[in-house]
Design a protein around this motif. Structure first.
Motif, PDB file in Angstrom:
ATOM      1  N   LEU A  65      -1.655  -2.176   3.103  1.00  0.00           N
ATOM      2  CA  LEU A  65      -1.989  -0.841   3.292  1.00  0.00           C
ATOM      3  C   LEU A  65      -3.647  -0.705   2.832  1.00  0.00           C
ATOM      4  O   LEU A  65      -3.709  -1.067   1.751  1.00  0.00           O
ATOM      5  CB  LEU A  65      -1.186  -0.018   2.247  1.00  0.00           C
ATOM      6  CG  LEU A  65      -1.028   1.577   2.368  1.00  0.00           C
ATOM      7  CD1 LEU A  65      -0.942   1.996   3.920  1.00  0.00           C
ATOM      8  CD2 LEU A  65      -0.157   2.171   1.306  1.00  0.00           C
ATOM      9  N   SER A  66      -4.417  -0.132   3.625  1.00  0.00           N
ATOM     10  CA  SER A  66      -5.793  -0.551   3.496  1.00  0.00           C
ATOM     11  C   SER A  66      -6.349   1.068   3.776  1.00  0.00           C
ATOM     12  O   SER A  66      -5.954   1.908   4.494  1.00  0.00           O
ATOM     13  CB  SER A  66      -6.367  -1.454   4.110  1.00  0.00           C
ATOM     14  OG  SER A  66      -6.237  -1.022   5.641  1.00  0.00           O
ATOM     15  N   GLY A  72      -5.720   7.733  -0.294  1.00  0.00           N
ATOM     16  CA  GLY A  72      -4.077   8.080  -0.453  1.00  0.00           C
ATOM     17  C   GLY A  72      -3.214   6.960  -0.341  1.00  0.00           C
ATOM     18  O   GLY A  72      -1.987   7.168   0.073  1.00  0.00           O
ATOM     19  N   LYS A  73      -3.542   5.585  -0.588  1.00  0.00           N
ATOM     20  CA  LYS A  73      -2.955   4.575  -0.657  1.00  0.00           C
ATOM     21  C   LYS A  73      -1.852   4.526  -1.640  1.00  0.00           C
ATOM     22  O   LYS A  73      -0.646   4.268  -1.408  1.00  0.00           O
ATOM     23  CB  LYS A  73      -3.655   3.142  -0.485  1.00  0.00           C
ATOM     24  CG  LYS A  73      -4.776   2.949   0.250  1.00  0.00           C
ATOM     25  CD  LYS A  73      -5.643   1.731   0.024  1.00  0.00           C
ATOM     26  CE  LYS A  73      -6.405   1.767  -1.159  1.00  0.00           C
ATOM     27  NZ  LYS A  73      -7.380   2.706  -1.067  1.00  0.00           N
ATOM     28  N   ARG A 219      -8.944  -1.665  -0.816  1.00  0.00           N
ATOM     29  CA  ARG A 219      -9.930  -1.047  -0.441  1.00  0.00           C
ATOM     30  C   ARG A 219     -10.638  -1.671   1.136  1.00  0.00           C
ATOM     31  O   ARG A 219     -11.251  -2.648   0.678  1.00  0.00           O
ATOM     32  CB  ARG A 219     -11.182  -0.417  -1.168  1.00  0.00           C
ATOM     33  CG  ARG A 219     -10.453   0.385  -2.296  1.00  0.00           C
ATOM     34  CD  ARG A 219     -11.534   0.841  -3.132  1.00  0.00           C
ATOM     35  NE  ARG A 219     -10.900   1.747  -4.470  1.00  0.00           N
ATOM     36  CZ  ARG A 219     -11.673   2.102  -5.585  1.00  0.00           C
ATOM     37  NH1 ARG A 219     -13.096   1.756  -5.620  1.00  0.00           N
ATOM     38  NH2 ARG A 219     -11.233   2.648  -6.474  1.00  0.00           N
ATOM     39  N   SER A 220     -10.641  -0.964   2.011  1.00  0.00           N
ATOM     40  CA  SER A 220     -11.274  -1.724   3.354  1.00  0.00           C
ATOM     41  C   SER A 220     -12.627  -1.707   3.067  1.00  0.00           C
ATOM     42  O   SER A 220     -13.452  -2.767   3.805  1.00  0.00           O
ATOM     43  CB  SER A 220     -10.847  -0.934   4.508  1.00  0.00           C
ATOM     44  OG  SER A 220     -11.126   0.481   4.284  1.00  0.00           O
ATOM     45  N   ASP A 221     -13.324  -0.927   2.329  1.00  0.00           N
ATOM     46  CA  ASP A 221     -14.997  -0.786   2.209  1.00  0.00           C
ATOM     47  C   ASP A 221     -15.351  -1.887   1.040  1.00  0.00           C
ATOM     48  O   ASP A 221     -16.452  -1.853   0.917  1.00  0.00           O
ATOM     49  CB  ASP A 221     -15.499   0.697   2.138  1.00  0.00           C
ATOM     50  CG  ASP A 221     -14.584   1.333   1.104  1.00  0.00           C
ATOM     51  OD1 ASP A 221     -13.808   1.025   0.623  1.00  0.00           O
ATOM     52  OD2 ASP A 221     -15.328   2.478   0.813  1.00  0.00           O
ATOM     53  N   GLU A 222     -14.517  -2.419   0.358  1.00  0.00           N
ATOM     54  CA  GLU A 222     -14.783  -3.348  -0.711  1.00  0.00           C
ATOM     55  C   GLU A 222     -14.326  -4.580  -0.660  1.00  0.00           C
ATOM     56  O   GLU A 222     -14.071  -5.077  -1.743  1.00  0.00           O
ATOM     57  CB  GLU A 222     -14.405  -2.480  -1.954  1.00  0.00           C
ATOM     58  CG  GLU A 222     -15.290  -1.126  -2.319  1.00  0.00           C
ATOM     59  CD  GLU A 222     -14.925  -0.804  -3.800  1.00  0.00           C
ATOM     60  OE1 GLU A 222     -14.869   0.662  -3.701  1.00  0.00           O
ATOM     61  OE2 GLU A 222     -14.643  -1.290  -4.566  1.00  0.00           O
ATOM     62  N   THR A 243      -1.451  -1.167   7.834  1.00  0.00           N
ATOM     63  CA  THR A 243      -1.627   0.125   7.988  1.00  0.00           C
ATOM     64  C   THR A 243      -3.146   0.575   7.518  1.00  0.00           C
ATOM     65  O   THR A 243      -3.289   0.487   6.420  1.00  0.00           O
ATOM     66  CB  THR A 243      -0.637   1.007   7.543  1.00  0.00           C
ATOM     67  OG1 THR A 243       0.563   0.574   8.038  1.00  0.00           O
ATOM     68  CG2 THR A 243      -0.797   2.542   7.528  1.00  0.00           C
ATOM     69  N   LEU A 244      -3.909   1.001   8.437  1.00  0.00           N
ATOM     70  CA  LEU A 244      -5.231   1.442   7.807  1.00  0.00           C
ATOM     71  C   LEU A 244      -5.145   3.162   7.812  1.00  0.00           C
ATOM     72  O   LEU A 244      -5.006   3.544   8.975  1.00  0.00           O
ATOM     73  CB  LEU A 244      -6.319   0.945   9.005  1.00  0.00           C
ATOM     74  CG  LEU A 244      -7.744   1.489   8.719  1.00  0.00           C
ATOM     75  CD1 LEU A 244      -8.238   1.046   7.271  1.00  0.00           C
ATOM     76  CD2 LEU A 244      -8.742   0.929   9.621  1.00  0.00           C
ATOM     77  N   LEU A 245      -5.324   3.504   6.570  1.00  0.00           N
ATOM     78  CA  LEU A 245      -5.369   4.833   6.591  1.00  0.00           C
ATOM     79  C   LEU A 245      -6.720   5.639   6.777  1.00  0.00           C
ATOM     80  O   LEU A 245      -7.828   5.275   6.211  1.00  0.00           O
ATOM     81  CB  LEU A 245      -4.869   5.408   5.069  1.00  0.00           C
ATOM     82  CG  LEU A 245      -3.430   5.118   4.596  1.00  0.00           C
ATOM     83  CD1 LEU A 245      -3.193   5.389   3.142  1.00  0.00           C
ATOM     84  CD2 LEU A 245      -2.541   5.394   5.710  1.00  0.00           C
TER      85      LEU A 245
END
Length: 733
Positions: A65-66, A72-73, A219-222, A243-245
């Motif tokens: 879950l990213s 909202g993860k 966190r997809s940006d870190e 699942t990318l939120l």
């Protein structure tokens, strides 16, 4: 958006509705402003619930879950936990925190500590003992019913110790899954240490046939390189579903505001556009901005409805820092002081540390922390530990401090921690990494250097090379900033960590720097060691360069009047000659080394040289002489109880008895029964000490020995086992 929201807490979401019905003019400062329903995640929730169903049926699943911070993860995780609980899943959770990437096993220890203390009756005494023994140095206060720890397991080298912990923890978790469905959540992997990521990959490979759902968030940006590698491994092996939120749309933000303010869908709001512009669809930002606006009276309830000031009068905070600032402004001076100390201490902070720093008595400090909890800045994790509600909250408070303030607080925290934990600094659970960080941020360069080196050495012992590199790099930077001559040992240790990770260029640069420092200091032994390190490093890529380094080390050793250093150099150069197919030169070097060790009566050196001579003789075609050397080496290794070396030597003895590669040579005097016995003993020892590389070597060699003797079925069986084990542990040799 929020972690572990319970049904009781959800009931609090109606506070705004109650206030509206009571026609109050001002919402209390501690009224939660949280969305009571999940908005914009129907598809994501459905997909994750299907994974829960499949896991319950025995089809183990790994879910990723990213999304960005605040997307909202954690809120979605809370919904899945509720769904899983309704299906009688056992729920386990570990969390990562900002400093954890330099602390080996951090989220796993968090998980174990929480489970073993929260559910002490859920496990038998033997299960608790098994887990605690494997992690004993890291869980010193868990599972000791009689006040004394269980006996320590036999000491292994760091890699073997890591594998033993992996096996124990994986067995423990899959054992729980066999008794009842299991949901294991690990949040915020972008802060995880490398060792924990490696274990999660190990576990992901083993849960496919279990009633097991492994849910991981990040966190997809870190993302850092280790996390990217971990994710690539999962993708390559098709082990996980991700699942990318995404951010919420304007319509979803409006639905969120209707839910928060408990308004009918038909009610028109003027808030969505400015709120959406400010927050860009980040749910956490939406909630934080609303808290700020309500706290300052920018949004208010009057005449039975929610109103806001005119747009030209509306000063909506332009960042999460402003939103948090609005709430901290309403705190008492004492609470703000505690909050600042906590923000500098980290995302998670100890009650005892704050009490020592503030000199408040327990009741005073509890009241101040309750004030922070009421302001929704802090949450209670246990009786001894608290944490910021969100990492962004802590970052906002920290960023609001002046640099001079931060430095002073870091120094105060470092000095206090040093005083509090001085008696435990040598234990694996010590605060070395925290001390290195705080002294560095305080600009106390000498102590930052000292603690950084110790924290790096501790990480290396725990086989966490990435964490070790971070600590050594921080220590070296502290030396530079403090105009302190950097110790050559620091570069050597960091170079070894880079080598472990296969980062050749970085390792080479550190080896060369170590060599330059040693040469400048005219430290001959350090110069010799650096040349040997460079030789080992180059042996992975270029035997010519490796040979040059080993020859230079040998020449230096001959000038040092140090017989044992000379002998070790001769053995390294001899082994290099063997690898470049110069067995006669290798034999001469090892024989000279043997003479030196014998004259010095260094039995360990003699055993090592006999073992090298055995392999040299084998590859040179003299199986009889090779057998004699290996038998002597094995006897000495057995005498020293050096089981790791003994396992290797026994396997080589079996190889010397003859196999596919030696069919045209005169075999040694080792009988069939003895050869098989040597192989089986080597295999037994390797398994007992948990040395997987030795186990693989023994399995493959046993198969090669049995095949030419017509035992095809057994040969195929052991070779397949060896290959499977090699693939399992990604052994490339």
């Amino acid at each position: 958006m929020h972690k572990d929201r319970s049904t009781t807490e959800k009931q609090q979401f109606s506070a705004l509705s109650i206030a509206r019905e009571a026609n109050v003019m001002n919402v209390p400062f501690d009224t939660p402003v949280l969305c009571p329903v999940l908005i914009g995640r129907v598809h994501d929730l459905t997909a994750l619930r299907s994974l829960v169903d499949r896991a319950k049926s025995g089809q183990g699943q790994v879910a990723l879950l990213s999304g960005e911070a605040g997307i909202g993860k954690s809120r979605l995780v809370a919904e899945i936990k509720t769904s899983a609980a309704s299906h009688d899943f056992l729920l386990l959770q570990g969390c990562c925190f900002p400093t954890d990437h330099a602390i080996p096993y951090a989220p796993l220890l968090d998980l174990l500590r929480s489970f073993l203390t929260s559910y002490p009756s859920a496990l038998s005494a033997s299960e608790v003992k098994q887990v605690v023994q494997a992690f004993l140095p890291l869980l010193p206060d868990i599972g000791h019913a009689d006040g004394s720890p269980p006996p320590m397991l036999p000491a292994l080298d760091p890699e073997q110790e890591k594998r033993r912990r992996f096996e124990t923890l994986a067995h423990f978790l899959t054992g729980q899954a066999s008794a009842h469905p299991l949901l294991l959540v690990v949040e915020d992997l972008h802060w995880s240490d490398d060792t924990s990521l490696e274990f999660l990959h190990y576990l992901a490979r083993r849960c496919s046939a279990q009633r097991f759902l492994l849910l991981l968030t990040y966190r997809s940006d870190e993302m850092h390189p280790s996390l990217r590698h971990f994710l690539a491994q999962l993708d390559r092996e098709r082990l996980a579903q991700e699942t990318l939120l995404a951010r919420l749309t304007r319509d979803e933000i409006e639905a969120m505001l209707h839910a928060i303010f408990v308004l009918p869908r038909s009610t028109r709001l003027e808030l969505p556009d400015p709120i959406y512009t400010l927050t860009e669809g980040n749910p956490f930002f939406v909630e934080e901005a609303l808290k700020s606006l309500i706290a300052t009276g920018e949004i208010f309830y009057t005449n039975g409805q929610w109103e806001r000031k005119e747009l030209r009068e509306l000063h909506v905070p332009r960042s999460i820092q402003d939103a948090v600032q609005q709430r901290t402004d309403r705190l008492s001076d004492s609470a703000r002081r505690v909050l600042s100390l906590a923000a500098v201490a980290g995302r998670r902070f100890d009650f005892a540390l704050l009490q020592e720093l503030t000199q408040h008595d327990e009741q005073q400090l509890l009241q101040l922390i309750k004030e922070l909890i009421a302001a929704q800045l802090v949450v209670e994790e246990s009786a001894e530990q608290f944490a910021f509600r969100h990492a962004l909250t802590r970052q906002a408070i920290y960023a609001d401090l002046l640099v001079r303030e931060r430095k002073a607080l870091h120094r105060s925290i470092a000095d206090t921690m040093e005083r509090l934990y001085i008696s435990t600094l040598e234990s694996p659970t010590s605060h070395l990494a925290d001390l290195a960080y705080h002294f560095y941020e305080a600009g106390a360069w000498e102590k930052a250097l000292a603690y950084g080196q110790r924290a790096g050495e501790q990480a290396s012992r725990l086989y966490a090379p990435r964490a070790a590199i971070e600590q050594f790099t921080r220590a070296l930077d502290a030396a530079q900033r403090g105009s302190i001559p950097p110790p050559a040992l620091l570069y050597r240790l960091r170079g070894q960590a880079y080598e472990t990770l296969g980062e050749f260029e970085h390792a080479q640069a550190d080896c060369k720097t170590t060599l330059q420092i040693a040469q400048s200091a005219r430290n001959l032994h350090a110069e010799w060691q650096a040349l040997m390190d460079l030789g080992f490093l180059w042996a992975q890529r270029d035997y010519t360069q490796a040979g040059t380094c080993f020859q230079q080390a040998l020449a230096l050793a001959r000038s040092m009047d140090d017989p044992l250093t000379l002998a070790h150099s001769l053995n390294r150069l001899g082994n290099w000659h063997l690898n470049v197919e110069q067995p006669l030169e290798a034999l001469r070097s090892h024989q000279e080394a043997l003479a030196v060790f014998q004259q010095a009566q260094d039995q360990h050196g003699i055993a090592e040289t006999y073992d090298l001579l055995g392999m040299t003789s084998c590859l040179g075609g003299n199986l009889l002489q090779g057998s004699a050397y290996c038998q002597q080496a094995s006897a000495l290794f057995q005498q020293f109880d050096d089981r790791q070396a003994l396992a290797s030597s026994l396997t080589t003895l079996m190889v010397l008895a003859g196999g596919y590669e030696t069919e045209t040579m005169v075999s040694g005097t080792i009988s069939y029964g003895d050869a098989v016995h040597f192989g089986e003993q080597a295999l037994k020892i390797a398994r007992e000490i948990g040395q997987r590389s030795a186990e693989i070597y023994a399995l493959l060699a046993l198969g090669q020995y049995l095949g030419p003797r017509g035992e095809y079925a057994r040969a195929l069986e052991v070779v397949q086992a060896g290959l499977a084990l090699a693939e399992q542990f990604e052994h490339q040799q």
